[in-house]
Design an enzyme around this catalytic site. Sequence first.
Site, PDB file in Angstrom:
ATOM      1  N   CYS A 256       0.832  -1.203   0.000  1.00 41.56           N
ATOM      2  CA  CYS A 256       0.000   0.000   0.000  1.00 41.56           C
ATOM      3  C   CYS A 256       0.868   1.255   0.000  1.00 41.56           C
ATOM      4  CB  CYS A 256      -0.944  -0.006   1.210  1.00 41.56           C
ATOM      5  SG  CYS A 256      -0.091  -0.087   2.800  1.00 41.56           S
ATOM      6  N   GLU A 300      -2.817   0.299  -4.626  1.00 36.04           N
ATOM      7  CA  GLU A 300      -2.078  -0.870  -4.154  1.00 36.04           C
ATOM      8  C   GLU A 300      -1.205  -1.368  -5.304  1.00 36.04           C
ATOM      9  OE1 GLU A 300      -2.603  -3.114  -1.168  1.00 36.04           O
ATOM     10  OE2 GLU A 300      -3.451  -1.329  -0.226  1.00 36.04           O
TER      11      GLU A 300
END
Length: 333
Positions: A256, A300
């Site tokens: 992330c 992501e």
Amino acid sequence: MVLIQHASPPDSSSQVFESESVRLIEMLTSQPIPIPQDVFPRKQVQDSTNDETEQPSLENDVMKEMYVTSVYFQQYDGLSTPHPGHPVQHRHGAKVIEEKLGKCIFQISPGAFFQVNTAGAEILFQLVLLELRNTGTAVQNNHVTDDMLLFDVCCGTGTIGLTCMKEGLVGHLVGVDISEPAIEDAKINAAKNGFEESTTRFVASRAETVLAHEIQRAHGRRILAVVDPAREGLHNDVLRTLRMNEQIQRLVYVSCNPTGSLVRDAAMLCAHPTKRYPGLPFKVTCAQPVDMFPLTHHCEMIMTFDRMTADECGCVSENDKVRSKDVIKPEQL
């Protein structure tokens, strides 16, 4: 589920705090949560193949009313985020929530991490499955033998690992996460989805503390590995363990923080062997962003690392120890 964090109320204000908490619960649960109006134009996306097959209609794509079904309070006097296992007080509704993601059902408790964008998470996990399934030595007819073991590092409630089990990709699973509530959920989720304790094992601990030992226990098995760390990335000892254990031929990293900790960790995984980071290095073979946070600058990143051969990295193996012809000093990394 709503978790309300508050400081310790003074003794003289305890009755006031109690009455205010009751009022707050009533305000949160008595009516639906207001949903912001969608001011962005919606467009039908045409497939790049110009396929004229029926496209999904957006006419009935209306957000349903949402209600708060569970309320927790958490007393905390610190300055930063509390530990995932910090005590909480259940005040209203269900004690857990359940979410269906792909073919699995997951129980989620306070303190356990779970992707909030379910539709995006399903796409994310399918891409992870694809990368693991494409491991050349692992797959036969899109399935693997029962001796294949998946290490799910920073596993949360077991989402990625149990999804891989459900798809028949691996026969055994070991999940590691620092959050005790998440690990307890993962154990329950394994049972909910039909897996026995003999094939799934979840450990509540820091990955750097137990990963090397857990890999030792898996001696003789073929291993795949997935890591899904927080924004801080992987601990140096975890990176070292992954480098040293060459039975891990493919590593799938879900990040992330692709412009921060992923860059640092990738450099350590792919650098030439050193005394601190021995073992044949990895190489990046795939990088795929997933828009988990629409209308923001964040995404992501799924990055696939495959183990290099001694010829590829200019290393030789001697007495099972890999040495580099041109060893890079740690301060040069």
